[in-house]
Design an enzyme around this catalytic site. Sequence first.
Site, PDB file in Angstrom:
ATOM      1  N   HIS A 439       0.790  -1.227   0.000  1.00  0.00           N
ATOM      2  CA  HIS A 439       0.000   0.000   0.000  1.00  0.00           C
ATOM      3  C   HIS A 439       0.829   1.287   0.000  1.00  0.00           C
ATOM      4  CE1 HIS A 439      -3.533   2.325   0.216  1.00  0.00           C
ATOM      5  NE2 HIS A 439      -4.252   1.569   1.006  1.00  0.00           N
ATOM      6  N   TYR A 555     -14.667   5.985   8.476  1.00  0.00           N
ATOM      7  CA  TYR A 555     -13.658   6.461   7.522  1.00  0.00           C
ATOM      8  C   TYR A 555     -14.073   6.023   6.123  1.00  0.00           C
ATOM      9  CZ  TYR A 555      -8.944   6.771   5.356  1.00  0.00           C
ATOM     10  OH  TYR A 555      -7.873   7.059   4.547  1.00  0.00           O
ATOM     11  N   THR A 568      -5.014  10.632  -0.762  1.00  0.00           N
ATOM     12  CA  THR A 568      -6.380  10.467  -0.267  1.00  0.00           C
ATOM     13  C   THR A 568      -6.701  11.504   0.807  1.00  0.00           C
ATOM     14  OG1 THR A 568      -5.688   8.892   1.454  1.00  0.00           O
ATOM     15  CG2 THR A 568      -6.366   7.972  -0.676  1.00  0.00           C
TER      16      THR A 568
END
Length: 738
Positions: A439, A555, A568
């Site tokens: 990630h 979230y 993001t």
Amino acid sequence: MAEAHQAVAFQFTVTPEGVDFRLSREALKHIYLAGINSWKKRLIRIKNGILRGVYPGSPTSWLVVVMATVGSSYCNMDISLGLVGCIQRCLPRGCGPYQTPQTRALLSMAIFSTGVWVTGIFLFRQTLKLLLCYHGWMFEMHGQTSHFTKIWVYLESVRPLLDDEEYYRMEILAKEFQDKTAPRLQKYLVLKSWWATNYVSDWWEEYIYLRGRSPIMVNSNYYVMDFVLVKNTDVQAARLGNIIHAMIMYRRKLDREEIKPVMALGIVPMCSYQMERMFNTTRIPGKETDVLQHLSDSRHVAVYHKGRFFKVWLYEGSRLLKPRDLEMQFQRILDDPSPPQPGEERLAALTAGGRVEWAQARQAFFSSGKNKAALEAIERAAFFVALDEESYHYDPEDEASLSLYGKALLHGNCYNRWFDKSFTLISFKNGQLGINAEHAWADAPIIGHLWEFVLGTDTFHLRYTETGHCLGKPNSALAPPLRLQWDIPKQCQAVIESSYQVAKALADDVELYCFQFLSFGKGLIKKCRTSPDAFVQIALQLAHFRDRGKFCLTYEASMTRMFREGRTETVRSCTSESTAFVQAMMEGSHTKADLQDLFRKAAQKHQNMYRLAMTGAGIDRHLFCLYVVSKYLGVSSPFLAEVLAEPWRLSTSQIPQSQIRMFDPGQYPHHLGAGGGFGPVADDGYGVSYMIAGENTIFFHISSKFSSSETNAQRFGNHIRQALLDIANLFQVPKADS
């Protein structure tokens, strides 16, 4: 070894008659072709660099300006208003290339035209920059968000979660922070924004991802699924041949900067910076922080099968191997009967365990000799390929099949994925595929862009024979894949086993429930006059309240790629409006009209928050950066400490579909990927990923932990189903049987 043999261009022996040279024409040919290929790539990058540097200008536009200037001169028109004459007088006189008046005049006009051309480019760029900075097209009314507003938005987001006493305490902390600490911290952020390309992304990558010392398997990495309703071939090696060939085609386009940017709502281009590290990238463990190692090129992939590691070349000289050649190479690995070397089978468990333990083992046992060479072959590969012996696929008649497929992609058996690579391509025995992605280097839409291209190319361009093999004939003269060699001592094997036990405990604790919701999809949701994402998010709030009997901090990830190097921002989906709707639904005494009105208010609020997040007016990344600055300065902030310590017990993400149009989904409605998923963020929370996959279907991936007595992924999934149906019933949306 075949690899070493091809690398030797000449040999020589000393004889009584002298030195006898023996040249290898084939090896010299490969070296020559490799050099040609390398220079081609360099020239393409130089050309793209020049064109990018003068964008939106071009050599053609420069020539047009020059011709217009020269043409006007011959027509006795001075469009330069005397500047050409001034330039001509400034040119040096005397012998040389400027000696004739005609040459001096042409040179002056060329200089003037170039100046006009460069000025036009500069003005156009500044105009374009101003246009791209304007985000009002996403709002009816839009303005700058002040610090006071952001503090107020934060307080508004936690109001549904706090009682009056807790909220009053948080108000006092926020007021103190706003008046005393925030102005000083903000000055440093403003300074960074002047200097850095993006004031958030580098700190986000380092402190959220690379400095994490817990296992990245489950906690950070995520997975992506294959097409689940259609199948191209059952031949494992053939599917890999087409897919890997398509991936390298994508990489070639990426290197040549031929991939068009994704457009936000079809209007504004989104930053493609994250794509740069898609290939040839590995996360290198460190004792305090990891680093991302990115290479400009790699000509091989690393492969794992039955406890053995291999190196497979992707090129023969400068030529990319054809799918049929790649199929042959992978079939050779599948047919190889050799056993694993001592310690080799579970070696990749090091990448699944704690980062400190992996960093120490890497330094102690993999810094020299054959272990270093073998590890470099993995870390310097374009990506990692895992050949599994098990078969997984989605059977609509067996709901559990999708969850088992997801579990295999999320963590496998904890040692058959190299979790540090930018991504691991996972191939099952029945030809089904998937991806496990690291990630830190990029977010899920980036890998999704690659995956859409690859699946579309595999299905509609490369294709297969009737027997399921790649098209064409293989080149049997290709050197076979190279088996990597290891010398793993007992001490290292003990560390590997320890990491494996840590990873296995983590994997066994993950409950994953994946399902396909068939009652309706995007088409009927739009008849409710709301966005599909807002519809699902409000349904998640209703489902969570039914599941836990309370609301929680929620979230949702929103892209900020309308900004350079943006990643993001957080959309806090649990709002006062959504909680009011949920409470009204639970009371059961409200009229349908009242519930519709409450739902529309909640949906409008969510859509507005999502737009704010996309346009840089979110609050969480800003608060995160203020917190980082406070740590650098040694400033204590009770407000920031509390904000950053809040657990996200419901972490959600929508997976984008059709970023690139490789085929018409209306013509091929069954060519659907099921999206992907990730592990739970909180030990007592849920991770929810969903993909609105078409007009009539939504895929959900729900994760939780067995060790928590408060969560149950399947129970929550059933609540989500019912919440979607209940909201649809409010608008009398006709629905099919689920």
